[in-house]
Design a protein around this motif. Structure first.
Motif, PDB file in Angstrom:
ATOM      1  N   ALA A  70       0.846  -1.200   0.000  1.00 65.65           N
ATOM      2  CA  ALA A  70       0.000   0.000   0.000  1.00 65.65           C
ATOM      3  C   ALA A  70       0.881   1.250   0.000  1.00 65.65           C
ATOM      4  CB  ALA A  70      -0.924  -0.005   1.218  1.00 65.65           C
ATOM      5  N   TRP A  71       1.970   1.197   0.742  1.00 60.20           N
ATOM      6  CA  TRP A  71       2.916   2.321   0.825  1.00 60.20           C
ATOM      7  C   TRP A  71       3.482   2.644  -0.566  1.00 60.20           C
ATOM      8  CZ3 TRP A  71       8.621   1.760   0.951  1.00 60.20           C
ATOM      9  CH2 TRP A  71       9.287   2.937   1.301  1.00 60.20           C
ATOM     10  N   ILE A  72       3.910   1.581  -1.273  1.00 61.91           N
ATOM     11  CA  ILE A  72       4.450   1.780  -2.623  1.00 61.91           C
ATOM     12  C   ILE A  72       3.353   2.321  -3.553  1.00 61.91           C
ATOM     13  CG2 ILE A  72       5.389   0.595  -4.646  1.00 61.91           C
ATOM     14  CD1 ILE A  72       6.837  -1.312  -2.701  1.00 61.91           C
ATOM     15  N   ALA A  73       2.153   1.751  -3.429  1.00 60.54           N
ATOM     16  CA  ALA A  73       1.038   2.200  -4.278  1.00 60.54           C
ATOM     17  C   ALA A  73       0.733   3.672  -4.019  1.00 60.54           C
ATOM     18  CB  ALA A  73      -0.192   1.337  -4.006  1.00 60.54           C
ATOM     19  N   GLY A  74       0.814   4.097  -2.760  1.00 59.84           N
ATOM     20  CA  GLY A  74       0.582   5.499  -2.407  1.00 59.84           C
ATOM     21  C   GLY A  74       1.542   6.426  -3.138  1.00 59.84           C
ATOM     22  N   PHE A  75       2.804   6.030  -3.202  1.00 61.49           N
ATOM     23  CA  PHE A  75       3.802   6.858  -3.879  1.00 61.49           C
ATOM     24  C   PHE A  75       3.583   6.885  -5.389  1.00 61.49           C
ATOM     25  CE2 PHE A  75       6.025   7.169   0.085  1.00 61.49           C
ATOM     26  CZ  PHE A  75       6.627   8.415  -0.017  1.00 61.49           C
ATOM     27  N   VAL A  76       3.178   5.740  -5.933  1.00 54.50           N
ATOM     28  CA  VAL A  76       2.893   5.699  -7.373  1.00 54.50           C
ATOM     29  C   VAL A  76       1.724   6.651  -7.685  1.00 54.50           C
ATOM     30  CG1 VAL A  76       2.044   4.246  -9.253  1.00 54.50           C
ATOM     31  CG2 VAL A  76       3.787   3.358  -7.687  1.00 54.50           C
ATOM     32  N   LEU A  77       0.713   6.611  -6.838  1.00 55.88           N
ATOM     33  CA  LEU A  77      -0.448   7.489  -6.998  1.00 55.88           C
ATOM     34  C   LEU A  77      -0.022   8.955  -6.924  1.00 55.88           C
ATOM     35  CD1 LEU A  77      -3.611   7.226  -7.183  1.00 55.88           C
ATOM     36  CD2 LEU A  77      -3.627   7.725  -4.739  1.00 55.88           C
ATOM     37  N   TYR A  78       0.831   9.259  -5.948  1.00 61.26           N
ATOM     38  CA  TYR A  78       1.304  10.634  -5.779  1.00 61.26           C
ATOM     39  C   TYR A  78       2.039  11.104  -7.033  1.00 61.26           C
ATOM     40  CZ  TYR A  78       4.235  14.529  -4.281  1.00 61.26           C
ATOM     41  OH  TYR A  78       4.881  15.733  -4.208  1.00 61.26           O
ATOM     42  N   LEU A  79       2.905  10.227  -7.559  1.00 58.05           N
ATOM     43  CA  LEU A  79       3.670  10.594  -8.758  1.00 58.05           C
ATOM     44  C   LEU A  79       2.735  10.843  -9.944  1.00 58.05           C
ATOM     45  CD1 LEU A  79       6.780   8.247  -8.560  1.00 58.05           C
ATOM     46  CD2 LEU A  79       6.720  10.722  -8.230  1.00 58.05           C
ATOM     47  N   LEU A  80       1.649  10.074 -10.022  1.00 59.25           N
ATOM     48  CA  LEU A  80       0.692  10.263 -11.110  1.00 59.25           C
ATOM     49  C   LEU A  80      -0.044  11.596 -10.966  1.00 59.25           C
ATOM     50  CD1 LEU A  80      -0.852   6.676 -11.440  1.00 59.25           C
ATOM     51  CD2 LEU A  80       0.710   7.819 -13.031  1.00 59.25           C
ATOM     52  N   VAL A  81      -0.379  11.930  -9.720  1.00 62.24           N
ATOM     53  CA  VAL A  81      -1.169  13.146  -9.473  1.00 62.24           C
ATOM     54  C   VAL A  81      -0.294  14.397  -9.543  1.00 62.24           C
ATOM     55  CG1 VAL A  81      -2.489  14.364  -7.682  1.00 62.24           C
ATOM     56  CG2 VAL A  81      -2.913  11.941  -8.112  1.00 62.24           C
ATOM     57  N   ASN A  82       0.892  14.317  -8.967  1.00 60.20           N
ATOM     58  CA  ASN A  82       1.707  15.527  -8.836  1.00 60.20           C
ATOM     59  C   ASN A  82       3.169  15.254  -9.193  1.00 60.20           C
ATOM     60  OD1 ASN A  82       2.607  18.055  -8.226  1.00 60.20           O
ATOM     61  ND2 ASN A  82       2.238  17.924  -6.011  1.00 60.20           N
ATOM     62  N   PHE A  83       3.409  14.840 -10.410  1.00 63.76           N
ATOM     63  CA  PHE A  83       4.778  14.548 -10.841  1.00 63.76           C
ATOM     64  C   PHE A  83       5.635  15.804 -10.799  1.00 63.76           C
ATOM     65  CE2 PHE A  83       8.060  13.839 -14.132  1.00 63.76           C
ATOM     66  CZ  PHE A  83       8.650  12.715 -13.561  1.00 63.76           C
ATOM     67  N   LYS A  84       5.013  16.930 -11.136  1.00 62.50           N
ATOM     68  CA  LYS A  84       5.735  18.208 -11.139  1.00 62.50           C
ATOM     69  C   LYS A  84       6.230  18.534  -9.728  1.00 62.50           C
ATOM     70  CE  LYS A  84       4.511  22.454 -12.352  1.00 62.50           C
ATOM     71  NZ  LYS A  84       3.478  23.462 -12.673  1.00 62.50           N
ATOM     72  N   GLY A  85       5.344  18.320  -8.757  1.00 66.16           N
ATOM     73  CA  GLY A  85       5.699  18.591  -7.363  1.00 66.16           C
ATOM     74  C   GLY A  85       6.852  17.704  -6.912  1.00 66.16           C
ATOM     75  N   ALA A  86       6.803  16.433  -7.320  1.00 62.96           N
ATOM     76  CA  ALA A  86       7.856  15.501  -6.935  1.00 62.96           C
ATOM     77  C   ALA A  86       9.189  15.928  -7.550  1.00 62.96           C
ATOM     78  CB  ALA A  86       7.492  14.089  -7.393  1.00 62.96           C
ATOM     79  N   ARG A  87       9.133  16.394  -8.824  1.00 66.12           N
ATOM     80  CA  ARG A  87      10.375  16.807  -9.488  1.00 66.12           C
ATOM     81  C   ARG A  87      10.950  18.055  -8.815  1.00 66.12           C
ATOM     82  NH1 ARG A  87       9.828  17.108 -15.780  1.00 66.12           N
ATOM     83  NH2 ARG A  87       9.080  19.149 -15.145  1.00 66.12           N
TER      84      ARG A  87
END
Lengths: 238, 250
Positions: A70-87
Motif C-alpha cells: 500500500a505504501w508503494i502504491a501510495g507513492f505511485v499514486l502521488y507521482l501520477l497526481v503531482n509529478f511536477k511537485g515531486a520533481r
C-alpha cells in the motif's frame, strides 16, 4: 491578516502523512519480524509478543507485506497526481551548496544542543548562512528518505516475490535484500528521530509543522528560515 | 521430567540400502521431483565378494539431525527456523519463511534445500501430520528391517530412550567441521562419519549481524542528540533566538 506563502500542495500533504502512517506501522511490524539474537534491535521479547498478538509470525509477515505494498502504491499514486511537485522536491533537496550548507549544518547542530555561547567560545559567528526552500538539515533527511525509501521499496519487492515467483538461483539476491532492507531502515530511522523532534517538538519550526497541515507559511517565517526562497518569491511578487 | 529431545536412532548394521525410507518420505511429504529430504550414503568402497579383508556392505541413512546447536537457526534472520524448546525439533515455520536461503549453506550436512514448489526452506520434520495421527514418521514406519527407532531420548520409558540409554557408550554421530551436536545416532558401523563440512553463513547474513550494532549505535546517537536538544529547549530557557541570527535579518 499576515501574508502567507504557499509551500505544499494538498497531494504533498497527503503523501507526507500517508508516508508517516505507513512508516510507523511498517516499523512496528517490521521490527517484530526480526528474531535472531544477534540482530533483534531491542534484544527483548517484542517480536514474540507481537507475533502472539496477531496469531503467529506468518500473519505478522502478511500484515507487513500488505502495508508495504500500500505504501508503494501510495507513492505511485502521488507521482501520477503531482509529478511536477515531486520533481520540484527532488531538485530542491539534492541541490546542495557545499560551503554554505555544511557551515549551516555544523553550526545548527551546535546551536541546537550546546547553544550560541559554544560557537562564540570557538570564536565563530553564531549566525547561520541563508538557506533556500529547504535548509540543509531538511535536505539531508529528505535525501536519506528518498534514497533509503527506494532501497527499502525495491528490496521489499524482492522479498515479497521470493516465495511467489523467484527460484533458488535468486536466493543470493533475496538474502542481500533482507540485509539492505534492514540497514536502510535503520539509517533512515536514525534521521527520523531528529526529523520528528525538529518538526513537531522544537518550537522554532512550529510554523513549518503547521504548514504540513495548512500548506502555507507566514511571511516572517519564510524570511527568517528560508531567506533565499523568500528573496526569490518576494522578487517575483514585485 | 527432563525436557524432550526427539531423535532418530539408526542401527546401520540392519540397513540394506533398499531406499524405502527415502521413497516413503518423498511420498508422505510430497517432496518435488529431484529433491529429497533424506538419503542413504554408501561406504567409500563398494562391497566386494572374496576372502577377508574385503569391503563390507555399510550404509548410512541420514537426514536433518535436529541438532542441539543448529547453525541453520543462527543463519535465519526471522526465527522462521527455530529449535522447538518443548520437543527439541528444529522446525521451519513455512508461513514466515520467505525462502531467502540463508539456512541452506549453514547446514554442514546439506540436509536443507529450497523446495521448488513452495519456494521455502525444506528438510525432515519428523512427519508431524503422521505423528498427530499416532503414527511413526514415514521412514521409520516403512523400514523393512526396522533399522530406525524414533522417539524422545530423554524418556527412558520410550523405545528410543531405552535404546539410547543402553547403548550410550557405543553410539556414534556424524562429525562435521562445525560441531552442531546432531541428534541422529548410529548403532553398528555406519561407514565414514566425518564427512560433515563447515557451516557457512552467507556473507549477506554476516553483514546483517555485523551492521546491527552499528545501526543501534547510530540510532542511539541520534536519540541522544534529540534528548540534548529537548533538554536545551526545556531547561536552558532560551532557544538561542535573539542571541544569534537564523538568517540574514537585515
Amino acid at each position: 491578516m499576515p501574508r502567507l506563502h504557499k509551500r505544499h500542495d494538498r497531494s504533498d500533504i497527503f503523501i507526507h502523512w500517508f508516508n508517516a502512517a505507513c512508516w510507523l506501522l511498517l516499523l512496528l511490524t517490521g521490527v517484530g519480524l526480526i528474531q535472531n539474537p544477534a540482530i533483534d534491535p531491542f534484544g527483548s521479547g517484542y517480536p514474540e509478543a507481537l507475533r502472539n498478538l496477531v496469531g503467529g509470525g506468518g500473519n505478522l509477515l502478511a500484515v507487513h507485506e500488505g502495508i508495504g505494498l500500500a505504501w508503494i502504491a501510495g507513492f505511485v499514486l502521488y507521482l501520477l497526481v503531482n509529478f511536477k511537485g515531486a520533481r520540484f522536491f527532488l531538485a530542491e533537496v539534492f541541490a546542495v551548496s557545499p560551503g554554505r550548507d555544511m557551515a549551516w549544518m555544523l553550526k545548527k547542530m551546535v546551536l541546537m544542543t550546546l547553544g550560541p555561547k559554544a560557537l562564540k567560545l570557538l570564536g565563530m559567528d553564531p549566525s547561520l548562512p541563508d538557506q533556500g526552500y529547504y535548509n540543509m538539515g531538511q535536505k539531508a533527511f529528505a535525501q536519506a528518505s528518498v534514497v533509503g525509501g527506494i532501497v527499502i521499496a525495491a528490496t521489499g519487492v524482492v522479498m515479497y516475490l521470493s516465495d511467489r515467483t523467484l527460484g533458488a538461483e535468486a536466493s543470493g539476491w533475496i538474502s542481500w535484500a533482507v540485509t539492505l532492507h534492514f540497514i536502510a531502515v535503520g539509517l533512515v530511522f536514525a534521521g527520523l528521530l531528529v526529523h520528528v523532534y525538529m518538526a513537531a517538538i522544537s518550537p522554532e519550526e512550529r510554523p513549518g509543522f503547521k504548514s504540513m497541515f495548512t500548506g502555507s507559511v507566514p511571511d516572517g517565517y519564510a524570511k527568517h528560515h528560508h531567506r533565499l526562497w523568500w528573496n526569490k518569491i518576494s522578487a517575483g511578487e514585485e | 521430567m527432563a525436557k524432550q529431545q526427539l531423535a532418530m536412532l539408526i542401527d546401520a548394521a540392519k540397513c540394506i540400502d533398499c531406499k524405502a525410507c527415502v521413497l516413503a518420505c518423498k511420498v508422505a511429504n510430497e517432496v518435488p521431483d529431484g529433491q529429497w529430504r533424506n538419503w542413504i550414503k554408501p561406504a567409500d568402497a563398494a562391497p566386494a565378494p572374496g576372502p577377508a579383508p574385503r569391503a563390507k556392505a555399510r550404509f548410512q541413512p541420514g537426514a536433518c539431525m535436529h541438532c542441539e546447536k543448529p547453525t541453520c537457526v543462527e543463519a535465519c534472520p526471522t526465527g522462521a527456523t527455530y529449535k522447538d524448546p518443548a520437543t527439541g525439533e528444529v522446525v521451519i515455520d513455512e508461513t514466515l519463511c520467505i525462502g531467502c536461503g540463508n539456512c541452506i549453506p549453514a547446514c554442514p550436512y546439506d540436509a536443507r534445500f529450497r523446495n521448488e514448489l513452495t519456494r521455502k526452506a525444506d528438510k525432515c520434520n519428523y512427519c508431524p501430520e503422521r505423528r498427530a495421527a499416532g503414527l511413526a514418521p514415514a521412514c521409520v514406519d516403512t523400514c523393512p528391517t526396522k533399522a530406525r527407532v524414533f522417539g524422545d531420548i530423554n524418556d527412558p520409558g520410550s523405545d528410543a530412550g531405552a535404546l539410547y540409554l543402553r547403548n550410550q557408550a557405543r553410539l556414534t554421530r556424524v562429525a562435521a567441521k562445525t560441531d552442531t551436536r546432531p541428534n541422529m545416532y548410529y548403532l553398528g558401523d555406519p561407514g565414514p562419519g566425518d564427512w560433515g563440512r563447515e557451516a557457512v553463513v552467507p556473507a549477506s547474513m554476516v553483514a546483517m549481524k555485523r551492521s546491527a550494532p552499528v545501526i543501534k549505535a547510530l540510532v542511539g546517537l541520534s536519540g541522544l542528540g534529540v534528548l540534548a536538544m529537548l533538554g536545551r529547549q526545556l531547561f536552558a530557557g532560551d532557544s538561542g533566538e535573539g542571541d544569534h541570527k537564523e538568517d540574514s535579518d537585515a
